[in-house]
Write an enzyme that holds these catalytic residues in place. Structure first.
Site, PDB file in Angstrom:
ATOM      1  N   THR A 238      65.722 -18.491  83.909  1.00 45.13           N
ATOM      2  CA  THR A 238      65.546 -19.786  84.561  1.00 45.13           C
ATOM      3  C   THR A 238      66.586 -19.924  85.663  1.00 45.13           C
ATOM      4  O   THR A 238      67.540 -19.135  85.752  1.00 45.13           O
ATOM      5  CB  THR A 238      65.666 -20.932  83.525  1.00 45.13           C
ATOM      6  OG1 THR A 238      65.427 -22.189  84.164  1.00 45.13           O
ATOM      7  CG2 THR A 238      67.043 -20.969  82.890  1.00 45.13           C
ATOM      8  N   CYS A 239      66.411 -20.933  86.529  1.00 44.90           N
ATOM      9  CA  CYS A 239      67.364 -21.169  87.619  1.00 44.90           C
ATOM     10  C   CYS A 239      67.126 -22.587  88.125  1.00 44.90           C
ATOM     11  O   CYS A 239      66.894 -23.494  87.329  1.00 44.90           O
ATOM     12  CB  CYS A 239      67.205 -20.122  88.723  1.00 44.90           C
ATOM     13  SG  CYS A 239      65.553 -20.057  89.450  1.00 44.90           S
ATOM     14  N   GLY A 240      67.168 -22.784  89.430  1.00 43.06           N
ATOM     15  CA  GLY A 240      66.930 -24.108  89.980  1.00 43.06           C
ATOM     16  C   GLY A 240      65.460 -24.431  90.165  1.00 43.06           C
ATOM     17  O   GLY A 240      65.016 -25.527  89.873  1.00 43.06           O
ATOM     18  N   TRP A 267      65.119 -25.786  86.570  1.00 39.55           N
ATOM     19  CA  TRP A 267      65.868 -27.042  86.544  1.00 39.55           C
ATOM     20  C   TRP A 267      65.192 -28.156  87.344  1.00 39.55           C
ATOM     21  O   TRP A 267      65.420 -29.336  87.102  1.00 39.55           O
ATOM     22  CB  TRP A 267      67.296 -26.835  87.043  1.00 39.55           C
ATOM     23  CG  TRP A 267      68.177 -27.975  86.615  1.00 39.55           C
ATOM     24  CD1 TRP A 267      68.685 -28.976  87.383  1.00 39.55           C
ATOM     25  CD2 TRP A 267      68.607 -28.242  85.275  1.00 39.55           C
ATOM     26  NE1 TRP A 267      69.405 -29.858  86.607  1.00 39.55           N
ATOM     27  CE2 TRP A 267      69.376 -29.421  85.302  1.00 39.55           C
ATOM     28  CE3 TRP A 267      68.416 -27.598  84.051  1.00 39.55           C
ATOM     29  CZ2 TRP A 267      69.959 -29.971  84.161  1.00 39.55           C
ATOM     30  CZ3 TRP A 267      68.996 -28.134  82.914  1.00 39.55           C
ATOM     31  CH2 TRP A 267      69.751 -29.315  82.983  1.00 39.55           C
TER      32      TRP A 267
END
Length: 281
Positions: A238-240, A267
């Site tokens: 996952t990330c932004g 996110w």
């Protein structure tokens, strides 16, 4: 056919091969105030075409650059001249940032003849190779592009919420540590700061050589994932907004480890939903 990384020397040698297509998948965070499309017109690798991850996405979703349908992806590839059996090489103007997202998308839709240009446009320019300007010219593909997607390669927020207690997956967050800890504001307005409970910080930059911007060796990458525990557990990345998480997915492939699941909303979804818990620190 190459499936992970190719060097600028390799691409220069094969640039005019009939089955090679080069795509510029540059993308910048909203706070950077750079226009990747304008930059492409001004300067790109010869024969390259523009792969816009915002355009080639689910246009009905409120979240940024979510996966499109297979039918829409096929149509976009036809418009770019990408056909089955072609070797796709993807780069970005940062070095190694958003190109991995496009790489992962091709694989998700069943096209494995795809590689990322190690070091991207900066490495190409540093090697002294030529660039060109303009939009580029699309050539009709010899064979149409036909997707065979892998829906089990993604995971939803609801399943990740269950994972907080089940701990089935190791969740790796590719954002910079200050964002993970919640020390700084998110680049998109309206987002809470922090991270998914039980997730582990693993900034994508830890897989890159800080001096050259190139990917570290397979052994170094494997060692870093081993330190995180990714060598013996199923992984979610996952990330932004689902972009740099794909650098981690690329790293897992380089290291010869198991294919992860991508939290596509990342996110941008988790940080905007009040029904999902957030940790800081």
């Amino acid at each position: 056919m190459s499936h992970t990384l190719v060097s600028v020397n390799w691409l220069n040698e094969h640039l005019y091969d009939s089955n090679i297509i080069v795509l510029d998948a540059s993308y910048h965070l909203p706070t950077v105030q750079r226009d990747p499309d304008m930059e492409f017109v001004e300067q790109h690798i010869p024969r390259a075409l523009r792969f816009d991850i915002d355009e080639i996405s689910d246009q009905e979703s409120e979240l940024p650059h979510m996966l499109s349908s297979a039918e829409d992806f096929d149509a976009a590839m036809q418009d770019l001249g990408v056909g089955n059996g072609m070797q796709v090489v993807i780069y970005d103007s940062v070095g190694l940032f958003s190109a991995a997202r496009a790489w992962w998308m091709f694989r998700y839709f069943g096209h494995y003849e795809v590689a990322v240009l190690d070091g991207g446009l900066p490495a190409w320019i540093a090697a002294g190779y030529a660039t060109e300007s303009g939009r580029g010219k699309v050539q009709p593909p010899p064979y149409p592009f036909k997707s065979k997607k892998h829906p089990d390669w993604t995971i939803t927020a609801e399943h990740l919420k269950e994972n907080i207690t089940s701990n089935e997956y190791l969740v790796l967050d590719a954002r910079a540590k200050p964002r993970f800890r919640g020390d700084v504001a998110e680049p998109r307005p309206g987002m809470r700061s922090g991270h998914i409970p039980q997730s582990t910080s693993m900034p994508f930059t830890e897989l890159l050589d800080s001096q050259t911007g190139l990917f570290k060796s397979a052994n170094e990458v494997r060692e870093r994932f081993g330190q995180a525990g990714a060598d013996n557990r199923p992984v979610v990345v996952t990330c932004g907004s689902g972009v740099t998480a794909c650098v981690l997915a690329l790293g897992l492939e380089v290291a010869g480890l198991t294919e992860p699941k991508l939290y596509d909303g990342s996110w941008s979804e988790w940080g905007s939903r009040d029904d999902l818990p957030v940790e800081t620190g």
